[in-house]
Write a protein that holds these residues in place. Structure first.
Motif, PDB file in Angstrom:
ATOM      1  N   UNK A   1     -43.316  37.084  51.819  1.00 41.45           N
ATOM      2  CA  UNK A   1     -43.133  36.745  52.735  1.00 41.45           C
ATOM      3  C   UNK A   1     -44.639  35.608  52.823  1.00 41.45           C
ATOM      4  N   UNK A   2     -45.497  36.060  52.444  1.00 40.76           N
ATOM      5  CA  UNK A   2     -47.026  35.147  52.695  1.00 40.76           C
ATOM      6  C   UNK A   2     -46.821  33.992  51.160  1.00 40.76           C
ATOM      7  N   UNK A   3     -45.465  34.007  50.287  1.00 36.93           N
ATOM      8  CA  UNK A   3     -45.501  33.442  48.841  1.00 36.93           C
ATOM      9  C   UNK A   3     -45.624  32.141  49.648  1.00 36.93           C
TER      10      UNK A   3
ATOM     11  N   UNK B   1     -52.454  21.590  40.700  1.00 34.12           N
ATOM     12  CA  UNK B   1     -51.735  22.595  40.310  1.00 34.12           C
ATOM     13  C   UNK B   1     -52.499  24.065  42.028  1.00 34.12           C
ATOM     14  N   UNK B   2     -54.089  23.892  41.298  1.00 32.03           N
ATOM     15  CA  UNK B   2     -54.404  25.195  41.933  1.00 32.03           C
ATOM     16  C   UNK B   2     -54.748  25.168  43.163  1.00 32.03           C
ATOM     17  N   UNK B   3     -54.306  24.181  43.440  1.00 32.74           N
ATOM     18  CA  UNK B   3     -54.935  24.430  45.141  1.00 32.74           C
ATOM     19  C   UNK B   3     -54.258  25.053  46.238  1.00 32.74           C
ATOM     20  N   UNK B   4     -53.671  26.173  45.586  1.00 26.00           N
ATOM     21  CA  UNK B   4     -53.358  26.993  46.058  1.00 26.00           C
ATOM     22  C   UNK B   4     -53.706  27.618  46.799  1.00 26.00           C
ATOM     23  N   UNK B   5     -55.257  27.849  45.533  1.00 30.27           N
ATOM     24  CA  UNK B   5     -56.493  28.860  46.147  1.00 30.27           C
ATOM     25  C   UNK B   5     -56.630  28.637  47.388  1.00 30.27           C
ATOM     26  N   UNK B   6     -56.254  27.910  48.346  1.00 30.05           N
ATOM     27  CA  UNK B   6     -57.828  27.428  49.641  1.00 30.05           C
ATOM     28  C   UNK B   6     -57.065  27.963  50.425  1.00 30.05           C
ATOM     29  N   UNK B   7     -55.069  29.273  50.154  1.00 32.16           N
ATOM     30  CA  UNK B   7     -54.394  29.205  50.913  1.00 32.16           C
ATOM     31  C   UNK B   7     -54.674  30.791  50.861  1.00 32.16           C
ATOM     32  N   UNK B   8     -54.883  30.909  49.152  1.00 30.78           N
ATOM     33  CA  UNK B   8     -54.118  32.780  49.140  1.00 30.78           C
ATOM     34  C   UNK B   8     -55.642  33.045  48.196  1.00 30.78           C
ATOM     35  N   UNK B   9     -56.088  33.689  48.247  1.00 31.65           N
ATOM     36  CA  UNK B   9     -56.604  34.391  47.320  1.00 31.65           C
ATOM     37  C   UNK B   9     -57.112  34.996  46.155  1.00 31.65           C
TER      38      UNK B   9
ATOM     39  N   UNK C   1     -46.292  32.712  56.338  1.00 32.31           N
ATOM     40  CA  UNK C   1     -47.401  32.631  56.097  1.00 32.31           C
ATOM     41  C   UNK C   1     -48.515  31.903  56.515  1.00 32.31           C
ATOM     42  N   UNK C   2     -49.574  32.593  56.779  1.00 32.12           N
ATOM     43  CA  UNK C   2     -50.729  32.350  57.319  1.00 32.12           C
ATOM     44  C   UNK C   2     -51.476  31.290  57.616  1.00 32.12           C
TER      45      UNK C   2
END
Length: 267
Positions: free
Chosen positions: A172-174, A57-65, A223-224
């Motif tokens: 907007x980048x959530x 579930x920490x995979x989000x760190x790939x896309x958000x610092x 999201x970028x």
């Protein structure tokens, strides 16, 4: 007393059923009257993530610092909440938990700290999301949903209205991160379709190796995009920093998302 191949150290019952704490070979686990672990704590390393699906579930760190404002649905043993508090000192976290008894359980057995950055509300998570989305919504960088009972995924954690509410509550980048059960194929397909149509197919799925869990990701329109090369670089750095298998996450995201990958990741 022995239970689930371990020592039963605590048992209580609330309106929803049994809550049990079992210790086995240095691991303390939360159970809801059945053998599947709902949360687990490696007693020798209480601030790290023992369970494979929680690490995933920490995979989000790939896309958000960083996530400064986090909404968590499903406290459980509080391991994920505690991890965010420990590693991300700027994060403010609101946790929604259906079972009041879980707060004491999380604090007593899983070392969830008292922290001014954490607010816990006893409520139905799906109802909270839908209600808040109809008001002037609070915006969150990150929404994490991990709502399971003794049978499986909570019935309320699905439906277009739920995901539309999540989308409304995201910046907007959530990013939305949700723990799904992948072994019920038709239900999983239905939820994937609901997520995809709501988020314009800016979604990814990460199967948890060796488990039935699948972690779903949904991205706000603003999201970028990252290139696969950039994600591999980030994965290497993150794995060194957190000792979580981010390099494998990138491989598995690429392998399992061929039809939607280019909506989130550029070549």
């Amino acid at each position: 007393m022995q239970k689930y191949d371990g020592l039963l150290v605590h048992q209580e019952r609330d309106d929803e059923g049994l809550i049990e704490i079992v210790e086995t070979d240095g691991v303390r686990s939360l159970h809801f009257g059945t053998s599947p672990r709902q949360s687990s704590l490696l007693m020798g390393a209480p601030n790290e993530l023992h369970s494979a699906y929680v690490r995933s579930m920490m995979v989000w760190l790939l896309f958000k610092e960083q996530a400064n404002d986090v909404l968590m649905v499903g406290l459980g043993g509080g391991m994920l909440t505690k991890y965010l508090l420990y590693h991300f000192p700027d994060s403010q976290i609101q946790a929604i938990e259906f079972r009041k008894a879980m707060i004491k359980i999380a604090r007593r057995f899983f070392s969830l700290p008292l922290d001014a950055r954490l607010k816990i509300k006893i409520a139905d998570g799906a109802a909270h999301i839908k209600q808040k989305s109809l008001q002037t919504p609070e915006k969150h960088d990150l929404i994490m949903i991990d709502a399971f009972d003794h049978i499986g995924m909570a019935d309320t954690m699905q439906g277009v209205s739920l995901f539309a509410g999540c989308k409304e509550l995201l910046t907007d980048e959530g990013i939305l991160v949700i723990n799904l059960w992948g072994t019920e194929k038709e239900l999983f397909k239905q939820i994937a379709w609901e997520m995809g149509t709501t988020f314009n197919w800016k979604i990814l799925f990460l199967p948890v190796r060796g488990r039935g869990n699948v972690i779903g990701l949904a991205f706000s329109e603003g999201h970028s995009k990252f290139s696969m090369k950039e994600l591999r670089r980030r994965a290497k750095n993150l794995e060194e920093q957190y000792q979580i298998e981010f390099i494998d996450f990138v491989k598995d995201l690429k392998r399992n998302n061929a039809s939607v990958l280019d909506r989130v990741i550029s070549k």
